[in-house]
Design an enzyme around this catalytic site. Sequence first.
Site, mmCIF file in Angstrom:
data_model
loop_
_atom_site.group_PDB
_atom_site.id
_atom_site.type_symbol
_atom_site.label_atom_id
_atom_site.label_comp_id
_atom_site.label_asym_id
_atom_site.label_seq_id
_atom_site.Cartn_x
_atom_site.Cartn_y
_atom_site.Cartn_z
ATOM 1 N N LYS A 286 0.829 -1.213 0.000
ATOM 2 C CA LYS A 286 0.000 0.000 0.000
ATOM 3 C C LYS A 286 0.864 1.264 0.000
ATOM 4 C CE LYS A 286 0.028 -0.453 4.942
ATOM 5 N NZ LYS A 286 -0.618 -0.939 6.123
ATOM 6 N N TYR B 36 14.615 31.230 2.386
ATOM 7 C CA TYR B 36 13.453 31.989 2.866
ATOM 8 C C TYR B 36 13.600 32.356 4.340
ATOM 9 C CZ TYR B 36 10.835 30.733 -1.369
ATOM 10 O OH TYR B 36 10.407 30.597 -2.655
HETATM 11 C C1 LIG Z 1 0.313 -1.729 6.778
HETATM 12 C C2 LIG Z 1 -0.185 -3.000 7.284
HETATM 13 C C3 LIG Z 1 0.698 -4.076 7.489
HETATM 14 C C4 LIG Z 1 2.206 -3.954 7.335
HETATM 15 O O1 LIG Z 1 2.742 -3.200 8.404
HETATM 16 P P1 LIG Z 1 4.321 -3.179 8.662
HETATM 17 O O2 LIG Z 1 4.436 -2.555 10.000
HETATM 18 O O3 LIG Z 1 4.935 -2.356 7.587
HETATM 19 O O4 LIG Z 1 4.799 -4.577 8.642
HETATM 20 C C5 LIG Z 1 0.149 -5.287 7.856
HETATM 21 N N1 LIG Z 1 -1.196 -5.430 8.049
HETATM 22 C C6 LIG Z 1 -2.054 -4.399 7.894
HETATM 23 C C7 LIG Z 1 -3.511 -4.620 8.148
HETATM 24 C C8 LIG Z 1 -1.587 -3.162 7.525
HETATM 25 O O5 LIG Z 1 -2.436 -2.143 7.389
#
Ligand SMILES: *Cc1c(COP(=O)(O)O)cnc(C)c1O
Length: 392
Positions: free
Chosen positions: A41, A267
Amino acid sequence: MPKKDLFAHPSWIEVDLVQFKKNIKIIQAHVKPSLLCLPVKANAYGHGLCPMGLAAEEAGVDYLAVAHLQEAIDLRKAGIQIPILVLGAIHEDQIEDLINFELEFTISSIYKANLVAEKCKKKGSKPKIHLEIDTGMQRTGVKPSSGRELFSHVKQLNCFTIIGIYSHFAKADEPNDPFTLKQIEEFRKLLEDPIFSETKLLCHIANSGGVTFFKESYLDMVRPCLLALGYVPENAPKTFQQIKPCFSVKSKVSYFKVVEAGCGISYNHTYITKKQTRIVTIPIGYGDGYRRALSNRGSVLIRGIKFPVCGTICMDQFMVDIGEQEIHVGDEVVLIGKQGDQELPASEIAALCDTNIYEVLCFFNNRIPRIYLTESSTTNPKEARLQKKTAK
Ligand SMILES: *Cc1c(COP(=O)(O)O)cnc(C)c1O
């Protein structure tokens, strides 16, 4: 997806897919016989959604997971064939695409199950779903005490193929965390209920923290992302020592000047030179994801030497005080990663920005091209650039 011209932006992100695949192999060997689901994701935490998905598939990952339908569609369009699980709450209007693209998705309430069931009936399809149990995030999912009811209700709707059940850790980043142990116990206890154990379900809960510190959480499948990208916490098992980051951010010096003492830089002149000095300009800024919080705090590597960011980070560029050093326009600049025997780890940037590694990585957007180093590409970044190995 139109390929970006690597030379049209003066900075780039380098993703080492060879190291990434090594990381995956190490995790797979460690969690065996549990399956490995790789969450990709948020543009694979800034690494690039489709290239990382494809590399993971090549490396033999069993599943990919994403937050939203759009990410899953992008992966399918890129040619990914392995199962993809949409973790986030879905909308009934997405059913058409979820089915057409053969995606697995999450059902986390009876209310949503009913809404979606109607659509599935019309479509005449029984999509694969995972039920979500909330063991302590208070985000999505039903309480463990309602798990049985959700399962039997969804089963009786007869519109879905229930193939998995999962939960998510709230604070598994420390070994022996009592709350995490409680989450594992509650989830395992629920799964012992004959209603679940008699159905062959894919049970999963472990994120990176779970994989690193809680062996009892592996179950049928694990879902680590940050760990697979190479970020290993302190006191992790020895087997993870060869897991390394695969993400670097690089640029090239775009301007050089000599500045007199008492000059304000950038800036609002938050940096005033104490003596005559040399200032170079780096063509990347917060508009690319190099955080403004790094103003007067961050540092960069040029010719293997660490130099401080001076003045505020602008949208597209920022300045570095190189003192007496000899630096030329066109010299390579490392903002995250290694140069010579020096390293600027993402964890250091995160600490300076008062955030975590996840956010630092996610901030880098698609304005900057990404270069993927593979077995066949050279480790010389300039030549790698010439190979134009890039994607969205
Ligand atoms: C993002 C996510 C993961 C992975 O998390 P990490 O800490 O990067 O391993 C796993 N399960 C769910 C439901 C997530 O949203």
